[in-house]
Design a protein around this motif. Sequence first.
Motif, PDB file in Angstrom:
ATOM      1  N   CYS A  54       1.049  -1.284   0.003  1.00 37.57           N
ATOM      2  CA  CYS A  54      -0.105   0.020   0.164  1.00 37.57           C
ATOM      3  C   CYS A  54       0.641   1.378  -0.137  1.00 37.57           C
ATOM      4  N   SER A  55       0.253   2.642  -0.606  1.00 32.75           N
ATOM      5  CA  SER A  55       1.392   3.158  -1.116  1.00 32.75           C
ATOM      6  C   SER A  55       1.166   3.632   1.073  1.00 32.75           C
ATOM      7  N   SER A  56       1.751   4.946   0.679  1.00 32.07           N
ATOM      8  CA  SER A  56       1.596   6.094   2.613  1.00 32.07           C
ATOM      9  C   SER A  56       0.265   6.563   2.747  1.00 32.07           C
ATOM     10  N   ALA A  57       0.109   7.690   0.936  1.00 27.64           N
ATOM     11  CA  ALA A  57      -1.126   7.934   1.250  1.00 27.64           C
ATOM     12  C   ALA A  57      -1.886   7.164   1.787  1.00 27.64           C
ATOM     13  N   LEU A  58      -2.405   5.354   1.381  1.00 21.96           N
ATOM     14  CA  LEU A  58      -3.627   4.065   1.150  1.00 21.96           C
ATOM     15  C   LEU A  58      -3.171   4.273   3.065  1.00 21.96           C
ATOM     16  N   LEU A  59      -2.518   4.268   3.377  1.00 24.40           N
ATOM     17  CA  LEU A  59      -1.965   3.920   4.989  1.00 24.40           C
ATOM     18  C   LEU A  59      -2.719   5.137   6.126  1.00 24.40           C
ATOM     19  N   SER A  60      -1.701   5.976   5.712  1.00 22.25           N
ATOM     20  CA  SER A  60      -2.674   7.323   6.415  1.00 22.25           C
ATOM     21  C   SER A  60      -4.600   7.467   5.849  1.00 22.25           C
ATOM     22  N   ASP A  61      -4.908   7.146   5.236  1.00 22.63           N
ATOM     23  CA  ASP A  61      -6.197   7.001   5.034  1.00 22.63           C
ATOM     24  C   ASP A  61      -7.199   5.855   4.735  1.00 22.63           C
ATOM     25  N   GLN A  62      -7.236   4.987   5.850  1.00 21.18           N
ATOM     26  CA  GLN A  62      -7.771   3.505   5.466  1.00 21.18           C
ATOM     27  C   GLN A  62      -9.846   3.823   4.721  1.00 21.18           C
ATOM     28  N   HIS A  63     -10.269   5.184   4.992  1.00 22.76           N
ATOM     29  CA  HIS A  63     -11.474   5.043   4.024  1.00 22.76           C
ATOM     30  C   HIS A  63     -11.043   6.018   2.860  1.00 22.76           C
ATOM     31  N   ASP A  64      -9.987   6.329   2.047  1.00 24.37           N
ATOM     32  CA  ASP A  64     -10.159   5.947   0.467  1.00 24.37           C
ATOM     33  C   ASP A  64     -10.664   4.980   0.037  1.00 24.37           C
ATOM     34  N   VAL A  65     -11.744   5.133  -0.107  1.00 25.91           N
ATOM     35  CA  VAL A  65     -12.543   4.236  -1.023  1.00 25.91           C
ATOM     36  C   VAL A  65     -12.036   3.886  -2.981  1.00 25.91           C
ATOM     37  N   SER A  66     -11.372   4.626  -3.012  1.00 22.76           N
ATOM     38  CA  SER A  66     -10.335   4.529  -4.193  1.00 22.76           C
ATOM     39  C   SER A  66      -9.557   3.681  -4.973  1.00 22.76           C
ATOM     40  N   ASN A  67      -8.749   4.430  -3.527  1.00 24.42           N
ATOM     41  CA  ASN A  67      -7.254   3.523  -3.656  1.00 24.42           C
ATOM     42  C   ASN A  67      -7.331   2.120  -2.492  1.00 24.42           C
ATOM     43  N   ARG A  68      -7.982   1.834  -2.114  1.00 24.71           N
ATOM     44  CA  ARG A  68      -8.788   0.716  -1.696  1.00 24.71           C
ATOM     45  C   ARG A  68      -9.201  -0.421  -2.010  1.00 24.71           C
ATOM     46  N   ALA A  69      -9.675   0.310  -3.604  1.00 23.35           N
ATOM     47  CA  ALA A  69     -10.661  -0.334  -4.770  1.00 23.35           C
ATOM     48  C   ALA A  69      -9.497  -0.818  -5.779  1.00 23.35           C
ATOM     49  N   ILE A  70      -9.011   0.004  -5.879  1.00 25.91           N
ATOM     50  CA  ILE A  70      -7.525  -0.525  -6.789  1.00 25.91           C
ATOM     51  C   ILE A  70      -5.941  -1.104  -6.323  1.00 25.91           C
ATOM     52  N   THR A  71      -6.210  -0.787  -5.063  1.00 22.78           N
ATOM     53  CA  THR A  71      -5.570  -2.472  -4.161  1.00 22.78           C
ATOM     54  C   THR A  71      -5.890  -3.398  -4.959  1.00 22.78           C
ATOM     55  N   PHE A  72      -7.632  -3.307  -4.419  1.00 20.53           N
ATOM     56  CA  PHE A  72      -8.100  -4.773  -4.551  1.00 20.53           C
ATOM     57  C   PHE A  72      -8.233  -5.761  -5.349  1.00 20.53           C
ATOM     58  N   SER A  73      -8.217  -4.798  -6.708  1.00 21.79           N
ATOM     59  CA  SER A  73      -8.461  -4.812  -8.326  1.00 21.79           C
ATOM     60  C   SER A  73      -7.110  -6.042  -8.822  1.00 21.79           C
ATOM     61  N   ARG A  74      -5.969  -4.913  -8.153  1.00 21.15           N
ATOM     62  CA  ARG A  74      -4.723  -5.869  -8.184  1.00 21.15           C
ATOM     63  C   ARG A  74      -4.153  -6.919  -7.499  1.00 21.15           C
ATOM     64  N   GLU A  75      -5.054  -7.478  -6.607  1.00 22.49           N
ATOM     65  CA  GLU A  75      -4.393  -8.469  -6.377  1.00 22.49           C
ATOM     66  C   GLU A  75      -4.373 -10.019  -7.067  1.00 22.49           C
ATOM     67  N   VAL A  76      -3.684 -10.996  -7.080  1.00 25.34           N
ATOM     68  CA  VAL A  76      -3.219 -11.901  -8.048  1.00 25.34           C
ATOM     69  C   VAL A  76      -4.114 -13.012  -6.803  1.00 25.34           C
ATOM     70  N   VAL A  77      -5.132 -13.730  -7.760  1.00 28.62           N
ATOM     71  CA  VAL A  77      -5.841 -14.484  -6.722  1.00 28.62           C
ATOM     72  C   VAL A  77      -5.386 -16.095  -7.174  1.00 28.62           C
ATOM     73  N   PHE A  78      -6.446 -17.509  -6.666  1.00 24.05           N
ATOM     74  CA  PHE A  78      -6.941 -19.127  -7.317  1.00 24.05           C
ATOM     75  C   PHE A  78      -7.912 -18.381  -8.283  1.00 24.05           C
ATOM     76  N   THR A  79      -8.220 -18.787  -9.130  1.00 24.50           N
ATOM     77  CA  THR A  79      -9.157 -18.576  -9.759  1.00 24.50           C
ATOM     78  C   THR A  79      -9.644 -19.278 -10.788  1.00 24.50           C
ATOM     79  N   HIS A  80     -10.675 -18.729 -11.435  1.00 27.61           N
ATOM     80  CA  HIS A  80     -11.303 -20.423 -12.731  1.00 27.61           C
ATOM     81  C   HIS A  80     -10.329 -19.152 -14.055  1.00 27.61           C
ATOM     82  N   MET A  81      -9.999 -20.159 -14.677  1.00 27.40           N
ATOM     83  CA  MET A  81      -9.055 -19.218 -15.963  1.00 27.40           C
ATOM     84  C   MET A  81      -9.750 -19.515 -17.272  1.00 27.40           C
TER      85      MET A  81
END
Length: 298
Positions: free
Chosen positions: A247-274
Amino acid sequence: MSTYHNRQQQQQQQRRYYYLAICTVLMPSSNQYLNNPAKVAPLCIKSGSEEEIAAVVQEICIDIIQPPYKISQLSGGLSNQLYVVNDSVLVRVHAESGDSYNGDDSSTSGFCLVDRELESRVLAFLAQEGIAPIMYGRFQNGRLEEFIRGAEPLKCTEMAKYGKLIAAELGKMHGLTLPDDVVLPSMIDRVEVWLDFILQQGDNNDDDDSSAAEDPILNDLDVRGSLQNELRWLKGLLRPPNEKRACSSALLSDQHDVSNRAITFSREVVFTHMDCQSLNILKLKPLTTKYDKTDHFQ
């Protein structure tokens, strides 16, 4: 849709109970094939004859079904030959090609599209989770699975209708914790292997003096240009799995920043059906009776 979803949840739970029943009651502890990806029966189905299929079923599933066997072939398999035995066991025969192997990566190119060893370990794990059909066992060029009666694949036009349910089921898969024996290759490493393979085909064509040396598909893909640029972009964008979020320092300092949290979530690599397309998604038909002992666990 909620009623349908509740029914699906109940059926998945019933399937877990059914799986436990198979493992602890219906099949003796001496059965060496059930949900055991490491054990492969020394049999092969080459011609698809009833004799070959019967021999495999009798070796692996003698505790599930007994002869005489009623064998029928299913249509719709994209890369496998599919047979159903006594309306309860699915026989999956893998394609004979260079794009898959059963623990023997001896192809001259070293390229493997489907790792059957890893695939079998994943399926055995998913069966235990009640997500995939029970894997009764493996043979040299295929495996036996539970046949889900009263089910049919979705039509392409139905994908949007069931989109929310499909997303919910994929979400469950994304949250799974894989066992130690299921070590998945890095997605980036996998893509690099595929790109190298494509480049090799282009190099082989360059050495070909025939007029067919120029491959229009490879030219359209622009492997050496745009695809490699896209891969470099992905490497910098995606977050590796099983690591703490960078996480960026901005995200760590502002946990209510929904947009940044959504971007971080969307970049996560997970087990899925390809390959989550319509033919790989089964829809259960409504039961014709209030209670049917042959179908209640589906």
